[in-house]
Design a protein around this motif. Structure first.
Motif, short mmCIF file in Angstrom:
data_model
loop_
_atom_site.label_atom_id
_atom_site.label_comp_id
_atom_site.label_asym_id
_atom_site.label_seq_id
_atom_site.Cartn_x
_atom_site.Cartn_y
_atom_site.Cartn_z
N LEU A 195 -27.25 39.64 12.72
CA LEU A 195 -25.60 39.63 11.87
C LEU A 195 -24.72 39.35 13.26
O LEU A 195 -23.37 39.44 12.63
CB LEU A 195 -25.87 41.00 11.37
N ALA A 196 -24.59 39.94 14.16
CA ALA A 196 -23.57 39.48 14.86
C ALA A 196 -22.76 38.41 15.95
O ALA A 196 -21.95 38.20 16.20
CB ALA A 196 -24.31 40.12 16.27
N GLU A 197 -23.91 37.56 14.95
CA GLU A 197 -23.14 36.28 14.80
C GLU A 197 -21.83 35.93 14.46
O GLU A 197 -20.49 35.48 14.46
CB GLU A 197 -24.58 34.77 14.56
N ARG A 257 -31.32 32.73 5.76
CA ARG A 257 -30.93 31.57 6.22
C ARG A 257 -31.84 32.46 7.55
O ARG A 257 -32.65 30.73 8.30
CB ARG A 257 -29.81 30.69 6.28
N LYS A 258 -31.31 32.99 8.18
CA LYS A 258 -31.84 33.20 9.84
C LYS A 258 -33.40 33.56 9.32
O LYS A 258 -33.88 33.27 10.66
CB LYS A 258 -31.05 34.60 10.35
N PHE A 259 -33.86 34.02 8.26
CA PHE A 259 -35.71 34.58 8.42
C PHE A 259 -35.73 33.88 7.74
O PHE A 259 -36.32 34.08 7.02
CB PHE A 259 -35.24 35.77 8.61
N ALA A 260 -35.74 32.70 7.34
CA ALA A 260 -36.33 31.90 5.87
C ALA A 260 -37.43 31.79 6.15
O ALA A 260 -38.53 31.75 5.17
CB ALA A 260 -35.54 30.48 6.25
N GLU A 261 -38.56 31.11 6.90
CA GLU A 261 -39.58 31.94 7.21
C GLU A 261 -39.85 32.65 7.07
O GLU A 261 -41.60 32.85 6.44
CB GLU A 261 -40.07 31.27 8.77
N GLN A 281 -18.75 40.31 -2.88
CA GLN A 281 -18.13 39.03 -1.97
C GLN A 281 -19.53 38.97 -1.06
O GLN A 281 -20.20 38.24 -0.78
CB GLN A 281 -16.68 38.70 -1.69
N HIS A 282 -19.15 40.09 -0.32
CA HIS A 282 -19.13 40.34 1.70
C HIS A 282 -20.66 40.51 0.90
O HIS A 282 -21.77 39.65 2.00
CB HIS A 282 -19.23 41.41 2.17
N ARG A 283 -21.63 40.95 -0.36
CA ARG A 283 -22.86 41.43 0.09
C ARG A 283 -23.39 40.11 -0.07
O ARG A 283 -24.37 39.35 0.32
CB ARG A 283 -23.21 42.03 -1.39
N GLU A 284 -23.14 39.50 -1.48
CA GLU A 284 -23.77 37.94 -1.38
C GLU A 284 -23.59 37.13 -0.01
O GLU A 284 -24.43 36.67 0.32
CB GLU A 284 -22.53 37.05 -2.07
N GLU A 285 -22.68 37.09 1.11
CA GLU A 285 -22.39 36.32 2.40
C GLU A 285 -23.68 36.55 3.33
O GLU A 285 -24.62 36.46 4.17
CB GLU A 285 -21.42 36.36 2.53
#
Length: 238
Positions: free
Chosen positions: A94-96, A39-43, A28-32
C-alpha cells in the motif's frame, strides 16, 4: 422543539447520502485499493470484504470510515509466513501508492500526492488470515499485547451492531464521543452501548442516551463487554 425532535434533527444533519461527494470519493478509493491489493497479491487471491460505519449503519458525517478486510487463505504462505509478515507485506504494498499509518491491526490510508499530501481517505485496510477453509473466522495481527493476534469475524461484528435495535442511539453516542474527543475504540464503545441498552430498545432516544451516560457515570466497577465473534477469548475487554 422537544428532546426527540432535537435529537432526530441532529441525526439528520449527520446523514451522508449515497450520492454525496464524500461517499462518491470513498467508493472511488475503495475500488482503487481493491485493484492494488488484487494486483499485488494475485497469486494468493485474497478475499476482500468491507466493513466500517457504512456497513454497520453507524455512519455520521463528522466521523466515517471504511474497513477493507484483506484476508488470505489459512494455508496460504505467499502473502507471508506469519500474521506479522502478512501485515507488513500488505502495508509495504500500500505504501507504494499511499501514505500509510500503522494502527493496532489496521493500516490507515492517506494521500501521497503533493497537492493533497496526507489527506485522510477514511479507509483502513485490515490484513488477516482465515482460521480454516470455511472462510468465516479470521486471525488479525496485533502490534500490541501478549498474544500478538486477535481472533475475529467481520460479518458477526457488522450484524451485531446493525441488528442491535439501537443504531440511532449508537450514532448519537458516537457523535458525542467524537465531539468530546474521547479516546475509546469505536467498536468497543458500540459494544458498550448495545450492552447498556439491551433492555431499552423501545425507549425514546433521549432516554437511551441519558441511560448510557448515567450507567457509565455511576458504575462502581468496569462494565464488561464481550466480543460477539470471540466471547470466550474476549480479546476486546482490555
Amino acid at each position: 422543539m422537544n428532546d426527540e425532535e432535537y435529537l432526530n434533527k441532529v441525526l439528520k444533519g449527520q446523514d451522508l447520502a449515497d450520492d454525496s461527494e464524500e461517499l462518491k470519493e470513498l467508493q472511488q478509493h475503495r475500488e482503487e485499493v481493491e485493484k492494488l491489493l488484487r494486483r499485488k497479491f494475485a497469486e494468493s487471491n485474497p478475499t476482500i470484504r468491507y466493513g466500517g460505519s457504512k456497513a454497520k449503519g453507524t455512519l455520521i458525517r463528522e466521523s466515517y470510515d471504511l474497513d477493507i478486510a484483506c484476508y488470505f487463505a489459512h494455508d496460504d504462505t505467499k502473502a507471508g509466513e506469519t500474521l506479522e509478515d502478512i501485515y507488513n507485506n500488505v502495508k509495504n504494498a500500500l505504501a507504494e501508492e499511499y501514505e500509510v499509518e500503522p494502527k493496532t491491526s489496521a493500516i490507515r490510508l492517506l494521500s501521497k500526492k503533493k497537492e493533497t499530501f496526507r489527506k485522510d481517505f477514511h479507509i483502513d485496510v485490515v490484513p488477516g488470515r482465515f482460521t480454516d477453509d470455511s472462510k468465516t473466522d479470521c486471525y488479525l495481527y496485533q502490534n500490541s499485547g501478549e498474544k500478538k493476534r486477535l481472533k475475529t469475524n467481520l460479518q458477526v461484528h457488522i450484524d451485531h451492531v446493525k441488528d442491535s435495535g439501537v443504531v440511532p442511539a449508537l450514532r448519537l453516542l458516537k457523535l458525542w464521543k467524537v465531539r468530546k474527543a474521547i479516546r475509546v475504540k469505536q467498536f468497543a464503545f458500540e459494544l458498550l452501548g448495545i450492552e447498556l441498552l439491551a433492555k431499552k430498545k423501545s425507549a425514546a432516544l433521549s432516554e437511551q442516551v441519558k441511560h448510557v451516560w448515567t450507567e457509565i457515570a455511576e458504575a462502581e466497577n468496569p462494565i464488561t463487554i464481550k466480543d460477539p465473534a470471540n466471547p470466550e477469548g474476549n480479546d476486546l475487554m482490555p
